[in-house]
Design a protein around this motif. Structure first.
Motif, short mmCIF file in Angstrom:
data_model
loop_
_atom_site.label_atom_id
_atom_site.label_comp_id
_atom_site.label_asym_id
_atom_site.label_seq_id
_atom_site.Cartn_x
_atom_site.Cartn_y
_atom_site.Cartn_z
N ARG A 70 -1.33 16.77 8.33
CA ARG A 70 -0.71 16.46 7.04
C ARG A 70 0.02 15.13 7.08
O ARG A 70 -0.13 14.28 6.21
N ALA A 71 0.84 14.97 8.11
CA ALA A 71 1.62 13.74 8.23
C ALA A 71 0.71 12.54 8.43
O ALA A 71 0.95 11.46 7.87
N ALA A 72 -0.36 12.71 9.20
CA ALA A 72 -1.28 11.59 9.44
C ALA A 72 -1.99 11.18 8.15
O ALA A 72 -2.16 9.99 7.88
N GLU A 73 -2.39 12.16 7.33
CA GLU A 73 -3.06 11.84 6.07
C GLU A 73 -2.10 11.13 5.12
O GLU A 73 -2.50 10.20 4.41
N ALA A 74 -0.85 11.57 5.12
CA ALA A 74 0.13 10.91 4.26
C ALA A 74 0.35 9.47 4.70
O ALA A 74 0.40 8.56 3.86
N ARG A 75 0.46 9.25 6.01
CA ARG A 75 0.64 7.88 6.51
C ARG A 75 -0.56 7.02 6.18
O ARG A 75 -0.43 5.85 5.79
N SER A 76 -1.74 7.60 6.32
CA SER A 76 -2.96 6.85 6.04
C SER A 76 -3.01 6.43 4.57
O SER A 76 -3.37 5.29 4.25
N GLY A 77 -2.65 7.36 3.67
CA GLY A 77 -2.65 7.03 2.26
C GLY A 77 -1.69 5.91 1.94
O GLY A 77 -2.00 5.00 1.16
N LEU A 78 -0.54 5.93 2.57
CA LEU A 78 0.44 4.86 2.34
C LEU A 78 -0.05 3.53 2.90
O LEU A 78 0.14 2.47 2.29
N GLU A 79 -0.70 3.57 4.07
CA GLU A 79 -1.16 2.33 4.69
C GLU A 79 -2.27 1.68 3.86
O GLU A 79 -2.27 0.47 3.62
N ILE A 80 -3.23 2.48 3.41
CA ILE A 80 -4.36 1.94 2.65
C ILE A 80 -3.91 1.32 1.34
O ILE A 80 -4.42 0.28 0.91
N HIS A 81 -2.95 1.97 0.69
CA HIS A 81 -2.52 1.51 -0.64
C HIS A 81 -1.10 0.96 -0.59
O HIS A 81 -0.39 0.96 -1.61
N SER A 82 -0.68 0.45 0.56
CA SER A 82 0.72 0.09 0.77
C SER A 82 1.21 -0.98 -0.20
O SER A 82 2.32 -0.88 -0.73
N GLU A 83 0.40 -2.00 -0.46
CA GLU A 83 0.87 -3.09 -1.32
C GLU A 83 1.11 -2.59 -2.75
O GLU A 83 2.17 -2.84 -3.34
N GLU A 84 0.13 -1.87 -3.30
CA GLU A 84 0.26 -1.38 -4.66
C GLU A 84 1.41 -0.38 -4.77
O GLU A 84 2.23 -0.45 -5.70
N VAL A 85 1.49 0.55 -3.82
CA VAL A 85 2.54 1.56 -3.86
C VAL A 85 3.91 0.92 -3.74
O VAL A 85 4.85 1.27 -4.47
N ALA A 86 4.07 -0.04 -2.83
CA ALA A 86 5.37 -0.68 -2.64
C ALA A 86 5.83 -1.41 -3.90
O ALA A 86 7.00 -1.33 -4.29
N LYS A 87 4.91 -2.13 -4.54
CA LYS A 87 5.27 -2.88 -5.74
C LYS A 87 5.64 -1.94 -6.88
O LYS A 87 6.62 -2.18 -7.61
N VAL A 88 4.87 -0.88 -7.04
CA VAL A 88 5.16 0.05 -8.13
C VAL A 88 6.45 0.83 -7.83
O VAL A 88 7.25 1.10 -8.74
N ALA A 89 6.68 1.17 -6.57
CA ALA A 89 7.91 1.88 -6.21
C ALA A 89 9.13 1.02 -6.53
O ALA A 89 10.16 1.53 -7.01
#
Length: 340
Positions: free
Chosen positions: A299-318
């Motif tokens: 679970r934790a690995a999948e969550a980290r992977s999702g954040l890494e793949i979409h990190s730029e978009e997620v960070a800007k929107v956050a």
């Protein structure tokens, strides 16, 4: 001789599944307890196409047994709520109902113009029908779909003895979950956005209506998360000790403590051995949606992977969402946490 209406309504495997306002009738589906455990949601997709038992509302309520205690897991989606509802399938103690469509029907009826007093009456009766225990002494723990959240004040007012958990995912984890689900996740958040807009839950965010079409999918997701977070914040202020809040990372990292604290909130008797067996069992070690086993740390690995793949978009929107939250007074960490 076929079972009477009273016999069927005394048997909780006859799930109150739908409400048809045109005919003022409830539809019941036969769902034995093992079937509840085998499917992720109580929707037609998973229940199959068997013909329902259709009863006039007056007949169903007239023959229904007294309701058992009922409590709720309200959530803002993608936060392990299905897992948690499944964990309360504890014979003799409680039964968890995972997104009964009956409550969705009442939301849809409201949106189509159902009168407030009519909807409230049927909501009250629907809660009674959902709170029929499989065995004597059990409580019912209902996890509605998050589109039912606008009805939280009414539900909790109708059931003053009920307690509720308000469950959410941290914003960045939520956004990453939506992003990695691709087109279907993005369509889902836009559909949710429309429903929240209809409920007036986006007005306080300070986003001009003319700007809605210019929002990216992930901005739309963040706006929906903020609206639900604000509602949960208001619910804690109004209901005080009747509710507790929890984020999904806390649930995944501290499952035994979560179950013990929820048992106390709901007034359920769960000893340490029972809690340990639940946490070590299939509910916490398998994907609640598809039943596939989780490897340790998956679970934790999948969550980290999702954040890494979409990190730029997620960070800007956050960051964009944090400005909106500050301006609107929306807390990222909700009051009344279930766990310290």
């Amino acid at each position: 001789m076929s079972p009477s209406i009273r016999d069927r309504l005394s048997d909780a495997q006859w799930l109150a599944h739908r409400y048809d306002p045109g005919h003022d009738a409830f539809h019941f589906r036969q769902v034995p307890r093992p079937r509840h455990a085998a499917i992720p949601f109580l929707t037609d997709e998973y229940l199959g196409e068997d013909a329902p038992l259709v009863l006039r509302r007056a007949d169903a309520i007239g023959q229904a047994p007294p309701a058992a205690p009922i409590h709720f897991v309200f959530h803002s989606a993608y936060c392990c709520s299905t897992l948690l509802a499944a964990a309360f399938d504890i014979p003799g103690v409680a039964m968890g109902l995972k997104e009964p469509v009956l409550l969705n029907d009442l939301v849809g009826w409201r949106h189509r113009g159902g009168g407030g007093a009519q909807v409230a009456r049927v909501l009250d009766e629907s809660l009674r029908l959902l709170a029929r225990p499989f065995t004597a002494g059990e409580a019912t723990i209902v996890k509605p779909s998050n589109i039912v959240n606008p009805l939280i004040p009414a539900i909790m007012a109708m059931r003053p003895e009920a307690r509720a958990l308000l469950l959410h995912a941290p914003l960045d984890a939520y956004l990453a979950s939506i992003a990695r689900k691709g087109m279907w996740g993005r369509l889902w958040v836009r559909d949710l956005f429309g429903k929240l807009l209809r409920e007036g839950m986006l007005a306080s965010l300070g986003i001009a209506p003319d700007d809605y079409l210019g929002l990216t999918d992930i901005q739309v997701a963040a706006a929906g998360w903020l609206a639900q977070q604000q509602q949960f914040q208001l619910v804690t202020e109004r209901l005080g000790p009747r509710v507790a809040t929890l984020d999904s990372e806390m649930l995944v990292n501290r499952p035994a403590e979560t179950m013990a604290a929820l048992a106390a909130l709901f007034g359920l008797r769960l000893d340490d051995d029972t809690i340990a067996a639940i946490v070590a069992g299939p509910v916490f070690t398998r994907d609640a949606k598809n039943g596939q086993a989780f490897a340790p740390g998956q679970r934790a690995a999948e969550a980290r992977s999702g954040l890494e793949i979409h990190s730029e978009e997620v960070a800007k929107v956050a960051q964009w969402a944090s400005v909106i939250a500050d301006n609107a007074g929306i807390a990222f960490s909700l009051p009344r946490p279930l766990l310290d």
